[in-house]
Structure formats: structure tokens, C-alpha cells
Design an enzyme around this catalytic site. Structure first.
Site, PDB file in Angstrom:
ATOM      1  N   THR A   1       0.822  -1.213   0.000  1.00 10.62           N
ATOM      2  CA  THR A   1       0.000   0.000   0.000  1.00 10.62           C
ATOM      3  C   THR A   1       0.861   1.270   0.000  1.00 10.62           C
ATOM      4  OG1 THR A   1      -1.789  -1.219   1.022  1.00 10.62           O
ATOM      5  CG2 THR A   1      -1.852   1.166   1.311  1.00 10.62           C
TER       6      THR A   1
ATOM      7  N   ALA B   1      -1.122   4.237  -7.372  1.00 13.45           N
ATOM      8  CA  ALA B   1      -2.069   5.150  -6.706  1.00 13.45           C
ATOM      9  C   ALA B   1      -3.259   5.551  -7.582  1.00 13.45           C
ATOM     10  CB  ALA B   1      -1.335   6.401  -6.206  1.00 13.45           C
ATOM     11  N   ILE B   2      -3.607   4.670  -8.523  1.00 11.04           N
ATOM     12  CA  ILE B   2      -4.733   4.959  -9.430  1.00 11.04           C
ATOM     13  C   ILE B   2      -5.995   4.253  -8.917  1.00 11.04           C
ATOM     14  CG2 ILE B   2      -5.546   4.869 -11.839  1.00 11.04           C
ATOM     15  CD1 ILE B   2      -2.727   6.128 -11.577  1.00 11.04           C
TER      16      ILE B   2
ATOM     17  N   HIS C   1      -8.639   2.828 -10.500  1.00  6.51           N
ATOM     18  CA  HIS C   1      -8.980   2.452 -11.879  1.00  6.51           C
ATOM     19  C   HIS C   1     -10.486   2.497 -12.102  1.00  6.51           C
ATOM     20  CE1 HIS C   1      -4.967   1.028 -12.973  1.00  6.51           C
ATOM     21  NE2 HIS C   1      -4.881   0.463 -11.772  1.00  6.51           N
TER      22      HIS C   1
ATOM     23  N   VAL D   1       2.612 -11.940  13.298  1.00  9.25           N
ATOM     24  CA  VAL D   1       1.892 -13.186  13.603  1.00  9.25           C
ATOM     25  C   VAL D   1       2.783 -14.334  13.136  1.00  9.25           C
ATOM     26  CG1 VAL D   1      -0.171 -14.559  13.149  1.00  9.25           C
ATOM     27  CG2 VAL D   1      -0.357 -12.065  13.362  1.00  9.25           C
TER      28      VAL D   1
ATOM     29  N   SER E   1      -8.164   0.033  -5.887  1.00 10.80           N
ATOM     30  CA  SER E   1      -9.453   0.512  -6.420  1.00 10.80           C
ATOM     31  C   SER E   1     -10.612  -0.319  -5.867  1.00 10.80           C
ATOM     32  CB  SER E   1      -9.470   0.407  -7.945  1.00 10.80           C
ATOM     33  OG  SER E   1      -8.251   0.807  -8.491  1.00 10.80           O
TER      34      SER E   1
HETATM   35  C1  FAD Z   1       3.671  -1.832  -8.771  1.00 11.50           C
HETATM   36  C2  FAD Z   1       2.263  -1.816  -8.270  1.00 11.50           C
HETATM   37  C3  FAD Z   1       1.306  -0.968  -8.838  1.00 11.50           C
HETATM   38  C4  FAD Z   1       0.006  -0.985  -8.398  1.00 11.50           C
HETATM   39  N1  FAD Z   1      -0.873  -0.050  -8.870  1.00 11.50           N
HETATM   40  C5  FAD Z   1      -2.155  -0.056  -8.445  1.00 11.50           C
HETATM   41  C6  FAD Z   1      -3.073   0.936  -8.886  1.00 11.50           C
HETATM   42  O1  FAD Z   1      -2.698   1.906  -9.538  1.00 11.50           O
HETATM   43  N2  FAD Z   1      -4.362   0.808  -8.531  1.00 11.50           N
HETATM   44  C7  FAD Z   1      -4.818  -0.221  -7.780  1.00 11.50           C
HETATM   45  O2  FAD Z   1      -6.023  -0.320  -7.583  1.00 11.50           O
HETATM   46  N3  FAD Z   1      -3.952  -1.133  -7.270  1.00 11.50           N
HETATM   47  C8  FAD Z   1      -2.633  -1.054  -7.563  1.00 11.50           C
HETATM   48  N4  FAD Z   1      -1.751  -1.941  -7.053  1.00 11.50           N
HETATM   49  C9  FAD Z   1      -2.233  -2.934  -6.122  1.00 11.50           C
HETATM   50  C10 FAD Z   1      -2.406  -2.357  -4.708  1.00 11.50           C
HETATM   51  O3  FAD Z   1      -1.277  -1.605  -4.349  1.00 11.50           O
HETATM   52  C11 FAD Z   1      -2.602  -3.531  -3.755  1.00 11.50           C
HETATM   53  O4  FAD Z   1      -3.714  -4.261  -4.203  1.00 11.50           O
HETATM   54  C12 FAD Z   1      -2.851  -3.115  -2.318  1.00 11.50           C
HETATM   55  O5  FAD Z   1      -1.930  -2.163  -1.866  1.00 11.50           O
HETATM   56  C13 FAD Z   1      -2.757  -4.354  -1.469  1.00 11.50           C
HETATM   57  O6  FAD Z   1      -3.023  -4.009  -0.143  1.00 11.50           O
HETATM   58  P1  FAD Z   1      -2.958  -5.103   0.979  1.00 11.50           P
HETATM   59  O7  FAD Z   1      -3.553  -4.476   2.182  1.00 11.50           O
HETATM   60  O8  FAD Z   1      -3.535  -6.384   0.496  1.00 11.50           O
HETATM   61  O9  FAD Z   1      -1.397  -5.413   1.156  1.00 11.50           O
HETATM   62  P2  FAD Z   1      -0.258  -4.623   1.926  1.00 11.50           P
HETATM   63  O10 FAD Z   1      -0.363  -3.166   1.763  1.00 11.50           O
HETATM   64  O11 FAD Z   1       1.031  -5.259   1.535  1.00 11.50           O
HETATM   65  O12 FAD Z   1      -0.549  -4.947   3.448  1.00 11.50           O
HETATM   66  C14 FAD Z   1      -0.261  -6.204   4.017  1.00 11.50           C
HETATM   67  C15 FAD Z   1       0.184  -5.957   5.433  1.00 11.50           C
HETATM   68  O13 FAD Z   1       0.316  -7.212   6.103  1.00 11.50           O
HETATM   69  C16 FAD Z   1       1.376  -7.098   7.005  1.00 11.50           C
HETATM   70  N5  FAD Z   1       1.824  -8.448   7.342  1.00 11.50           N
HETATM   71  C17 FAD Z   1       2.332  -9.386   6.508  1.00 11.50           C
HETATM   72  N6  FAD Z   1       2.633 -10.509   7.191  1.00 11.50           N
HETATM   73  C18 FAD Z   1       2.307 -10.278   8.492  1.00 11.50           C
HETATM   74  C19 FAD Z   1       2.404 -11.066   9.674  1.00 11.50           C
HETATM   75  N7  FAD Z   1       2.880 -12.310   9.669  1.00 11.50           N
HETATM   76  N8  FAD Z   1       1.992 -10.512  10.835  1.00 11.50           N
HETATM   77  C20 FAD Z   1       1.508  -9.248  10.882  1.00 11.50           C
HETATM   78  N9  FAD Z   1       1.402  -8.467   9.786  1.00 11.50           N
HETATM   79  C21 FAD Z   1       1.794  -8.975   8.599  1.00 11.50           C
HETATM   80  C22 FAD Z   1       2.412  -6.291   6.237  1.00 11.50           C
HETATM   81  O14 FAD Z   1       3.365  -5.689   7.092  1.00 11.50           O
HETATM   82  C23 FAD Z   1       1.546  -5.282   5.503  1.00 11.50           C
HETATM   83  O15 FAD Z   1       1.434  -4.051   6.194  1.00 11.50           O
HETATM   84  C24 FAD Z   1      -0.405  -1.907  -7.417  1.00 11.50           C
HETATM   85  C25 FAD Z   1       0.553  -2.720  -6.816  1.00 11.50           C
HETATM   86  C26 FAD Z   1       1.888  -2.634  -7.201  1.00 11.50           C
HETATM   87  C27 FAD Z   1       2.919  -3.421  -6.485  1.00 11.50           C
END
Ligand code: FAD
Length: 483
Positions: free
Chosen positions: A41, A46-47, A49, A172, A341
Site C-alpha cells: 500500500t 495510486a490509481i 482504476h 503473527v 481501487s
Molecule cells: C507496482 C504496483 C502498482 C500498483 N498499482 C495499483 C493501482 O494503480 N491501482 C490499484 O487499484 N492497485 C494497484 N496496485 C495494487 C495495490 O497496491 C494492492 O492491491 C494493495 O496495496 C494491497 O493491499 P494489501 O492491504 O492487500 O497489502 P499490503 O499493503 O502489503 O498490506 C499487508 C500488510 O500485512 C502485514 N503483514 C504481513 N505478514 C504479516 C504477519 N505475519 N503478521 C503481521 N502483519 C503482517 C504487512 O506488514 C503489511 O502491512 C499496485 C501494486 C503494485 C505493487
């Protein structure tokens, strides 16, 4: 015992926690990092979509357009910057024009509003700096830009304002089934929760494997970026995508919500889930690819490069379901793009799923949807600035010169729920250090303010994670000066 433990405080975990806080539940948010949104995140395009890309029969297609439609209201409620600037998928030949038509058709199936197919003249009128080899584009006015980590922080803060708890620096390491729920091992601490929601990003497969057999695997897929200085922020006015083809998804050139220009990302599968290093080769690739969109990119204005890791699941879609082997354990894994998104719609779905699993949840009648407004000094009129400084003189002391961030804003960012404890934490919340000098001037002052406000020694203030120390001791107290 907690009712629900949410593992991971990225955009998915924080959206779910905030949605859960609309109900009378004892909620715990857990993250292994020392701040909200330090995973994927923190680093993405940061789009928000529009939603024409993924097929309607995939979760990616199902949740994107509805998520997009929810953002404006949410950002308003939570005082998070959001700009609905629209996107263009630009094409350069016959094959691209066919792709544009397919995307348009798919967008209609996904209920994306307001799309238009534009010809060359229309595109160049909207974006005069694009290459004049462009032949047409798909215009989607509903696409937007946001600051994803500011959104996640706002969501966590609001969830906490509504009673949720947060523990950071808490990895965890194991989960065991107990009567009526699960026991989570977090270092030498143990926490019990009736329901667990796995939002652990690139580690979601590891967390799943603690309670069930391995049903999916997450491979990190790295993307590199450049950020250009604000002085060239008007290079383009919309999010500009290149047409996806069998050669790849293309590189985007887009304004950021704070007025910079973002260029990237590439796509490279890697093995190490912690590898966020940039390479000259990949950055060069992006540099060259982006020139296809516009030759006007002033690369001498780059102020930062970075990478993000997509949590790519082997099934090729978002996994959003109760584990078949572990009742009350919900996986929200494989959330790669368009996960940001789709996040609000995913959160709504997950909370409804939990309602079904639990047999109903009582509403929190005291739920407050808004959070305290954040004073952004550089956005105020002169009269408003004078008023704010009269109330609190700390808003009259500029700490970050590039972004005009004041001491008042930094102090506020530290003392809110889910407040900043590190230099990067302050940066994420206030933008101090995000400007042209990248913190060269303001970082020492930010360390001082953090130490004072947190009642800590300066030596204990970190740049980012726990091992990223800045200071090691007082120079004039070492042996050299004692002679
Ligand atoms: C290059 C790139 C471009 C992207 N562009 C876009 C875009 O423009 N638009 C869009 O809609 N999406 C985009 N995405 C996707 C979007 O960024 C992700 O879908 C989103 O940020 C995922 O969020 P999350 O909460 O699943 O994961 P994360 O933000 O990774 O959060 C997971 C959290 O779990 C924690 N964690 C992991 N293991 C443990 C554990 N064992 N114990 C405790 N905590 C733990 C981590 O520390 C982390 O904070 C993009 C992704 C990338 C990499």
C-alpha cells in the site's frame, strides 16, 4: 477474546477494520511493521482504476468498478485527497485500436460509466504533450488518483476512533485453533479472536498455511517507478496508460494527487518477498518505454525512484473467501492491482460474509464516519493561515521548506490515533521530506519534534523500520572529545 483479528494494516486490512467498526465488535488490527501501510500500500501507482480492464467473471472485475464508485464519498468523509482526473489508454496502431474497443466493451459489462473512444485529434486536444504518433484512446472519466497510504492511515484512525485496537511491531508467527476461535502467536504474546481475517499482502499464503493446507501461493511481482518534481506536474492532466499488448501492460505516466508526475511500473517476478531494491537496468527500461507516450519527459527532474511488490496469486485472481478447512478464517489474498481501487467494495463484501458466518452482527449506533480534519497549511488562503497561526503558533513554523509543512501539522500527525512514530511515518502523514530535497533539510528537525512529542531520546527515533536508526550517540561525548 477479540471478536475479529485483522492481520495486516495495508489498504485491505484497514478498509475491512473500518467497515467492521460500524458494528458492535471488539476488533484488533495487527501488523508486523511499525506503521500502517508499510507494505504494498506504500508503493504502487495510486490509481483508482475505472474498472474496464478485468473480466466480469473474475473478482478483479467484480469489485473494481463498485470500489471506484465508493471512493469520492469516503475521501470526503475521511479528509483524504482524491482527484477524479480520468484516464486515457492510448494506442498507436490498428492492433491497439482493437484492444481499445475490447476494453470499452469489457468496461460496459463491468458497468463503468462515461467511457468514450477518442480519435487522434480529440486525444491531442486533451493531452497536447503526447506523441503525435498516437492514433486514438479509451477515455474513462471515472478514474482517479489518491494517496493510498494516507487513505489507509485515515481508515485505521477512524476505525480506532470507533473503538478498534491496533498493535504494531507484532508479527503473527503462528495461529492455533482453540475453542470458539483462534489463538494468534505474536512473538511471545498470545491473542485470541473468534474470527480472523487474513490481509497479509505478499505473506497471505504463509498466514493461510498456519491454519489450512496450502491452497494458493503468492509470488511477488516487482514494479519500478520514477517520481518527477512538482515543477513539471502539468506534463499530463490525465492518467495515461499505454495499450496492453502481448509485449506487456505498458508504462503509465500520471499526475500524483499532490502534483508530481509518476512514471512506471515494470513487471518482474522475484523470489524474495522483502526485496524492494531498484536496479539501473529496470529503471532504464521504464525511462525508454515511457518515451513512447511522450518525448517531453524532463528526466533531469527525477526526485526519487522506488519499487512496489504485487501480491500475485497463482490462481490469477483475488482470493476472498472463508477457508474451506478453517471455519471463521477469511482469506483476502492475492490482492494485486486493482486491489486499491477494489478495496472499499472488497471490505463491504468481507463484512457481509462475516455477517453470514457469524449469524448476524449488531450495528454500532455510535459509529462516526468522519475523522478530525487535517490542517494542510500550504492549501490555506493567507487569511486562513493567519487564523490558524493565531490559534496555534506552531503552524507558523515551517519545518519542511519544499512542501511547506509546519510544526503544527507534524505534532498533529504524531498525536492522532495510529499516529506517526518515525520520520517516514511523519512523511507519510504530512509530506515533510516528500519534496525536491527529499528530507535533506527537515529530517533532523522532524527527529527532534518526534523525540519531544513522544517523550523519547532522539537516539531512539528511527527513519523507518526498527533497525533503521539515524543517530548513534552525541558526537562530543565520544572518546575523541574526552581527551
Ligand atoms: C507496482 C504496483 C502498482 C500498483 N498499482 C495499483 C493501482 O494503480 N491501482 C490499484 O487499484 N492497485 C494497484 N496496485 C495494487 C495495490 O497496491 C494492492 O492491491 C494493495 O496495496 C494491497 O493491499 P494489501 O492491504 O492487500 O497489502 P499490503 O499493503 O502489503 O498490506 C499487508 C500488510 O500485512 C502485514 N503483514 C504481513 N505478514 C504479516 C504477519 N505475519 N503478521 C503481521 N502483519 C503482517 C504487512 O506488514 C503489511 O502491512 C499496485 C501494486 C503494485 C505493487
Amino acid at each position: 477474546m477479540y471478536d475479529v483479528a485483522v492481520i495486516g494494516t495495508g489498504i485491505i486490512g484497514t478498509f475491512i477494520a473500518r467497515e467492521l467498526s460500524k458494528y458492535q465488535l471488539k476488533i484488533l488490527m495487527i501488523d508486523k511493521e511499525n506503521d500502517i501501510a508499510n507494505g504494498t500500500t506504500m508503493a504502487n501507482s495510486a490509481i483508482i482504476h475505472a474498472g474496464y480492464d478485468a473480466k466480469a467473471d473474475k473478482n478483479k472485475g467484480k469489485f473494481n468498478a463498485p470500489g471506484n464508485k465508493m471512493y469520492e464519498k469516503l475521501c470526503d468523509e475521511l479528509d483524504v485527497p482524491f482527484k477524479k482526473i480520468g484516464s486515457l489508454v492510448i494506442g498507436f496502431d490498428e492492433e491497439d485500436q482493437n484492444t481499445i474497443k475490447e476494453l470499452y466493451k469489457n468496461g460496459l459489462e463491468n458497468d463503468v460509466e462515461g467511457m468514450e473512444i477518442l480519435n487522434k485529434e480529440q486525444v491531442l486536444e486533451m493531452e497536447p504533450n503526447l506523441n503525435d504518433t498516437v492514433t486514438g484512446a479509451l477515455y474513462a472519466p471515472s478514474a482517479g488518483i489518491i494517496s493510498p497510504f494516507e487513505m489507509a492511515i485515515a481508515l485505521a484512525e477512524n476505525a480506532m476512533d470507533n473503538g478498534a485496537e491496533l498493535i504494531l511491531n507484532s508479527e503473527v508467527t503462528d495461529i492455533k485453533k482453540v475453542d470458539n476461535g483462534y489463538m494468534l502467536e505474536i512473538g511471545d504474546r498470545k491473542v485470541e479472536a473468534q474470527y480472523v481475517i487474513n490481509c497479509a499482502g505478499v505473506y497471505a499464503d504463509h498466514i493461510n498455511n498456519m491454519v489450512a493446507s496450502s491452497s494458493f501461493e503468492i509470488k511477488p511481482r516487482k514494479g519500478h517507478y520514477f517520481i518527477l518534481d512538482k515543477s513539471v506536474g502539468s506534463l499530463v492532466n490525465h492518467v495515461i496508460f499505454q495499450c496492453p499488448s502481448d509485449k506487456g501492460k505498458g508504462i503509465l505516466v500520471a499526475p500524483t494527487v499532490h502534483g508530481n508526475i509518476l512514471i512506471g511500473p515494470d513487471s518482474e517476478f522475484i523470489d524474495d518477498k522483502e526485496n524492494l531494491g531498484t536496479t539501473a537496468e529496470r529503471l532504464d527500461f521504464i525511462r525508454t518505454m515511457a518515451l513512447k507516450t511522450t518525448t517531453q519527459i524532463p528526466y533531469h527532474t527525477i526526485i526519487r525512484s522506488f519499487t512496489g511488490l504485487r501480491a500475485t496469486a497463482d490462481i490469477g485472481d483475488f482470493i476472498i473467501e472463508e477457508s474451506k478447512e478453517a471455519k471463521g478464517f477469511i482469506n483476502v489474498g492475492g490482492i494485486e492491482s486493482p486491489g486499491l481501487s477494489a478495496a472499499p467494495a472488497i471490505a463491504e463484501y468481507v463484512v457481509n460474509l462475516l455477517k453470514e458466518i457469524s449469524g448476524g452482527m449488531e450495528e454500532n449506533e455510535n459509529f462516526i464516519a468522519t475523522r478530525k480534519k487535517f490542517i494542510r497549511f500550504n492549501e490555506l488562503t493567507d487569511e486562513e493561515k493567519a487564523e490558524v497561526i493565531k490559534e496555534d503558533p506552531r503552524y507558523g513554523r515551517v519545518i519542511c521548506r519544499c512542501e511547506t509543512v509546519t510544526e503544527g501539522e507534524i505534532v498533529d500527525s504524531i498525536h492522532r490515533n495510529a499516529g506517526a512514530t518515525t520520520v517516514k511515518g511523519v512523511k507519510k502523514r504530512t509530506r515533510s521530506g516528500m519534496g525536491r530535497c527529499q528530507g535533506g533539510f527537515c529530517s533532523p528537525k522532524v527527529v527532534e519534534i518526534l523525540a519531544r512529542e513522544l517523550g523519547e531520546e532522539m537516539i531512539n527515533i528511527n527513519l523507518d523500520s526498527l533497525d533503521s536508526y539515524i543517530l548513534t550517540g552525541k558526537t562530543k561525548e565520544n572518546d575523541l572529545y574526552k581527551q
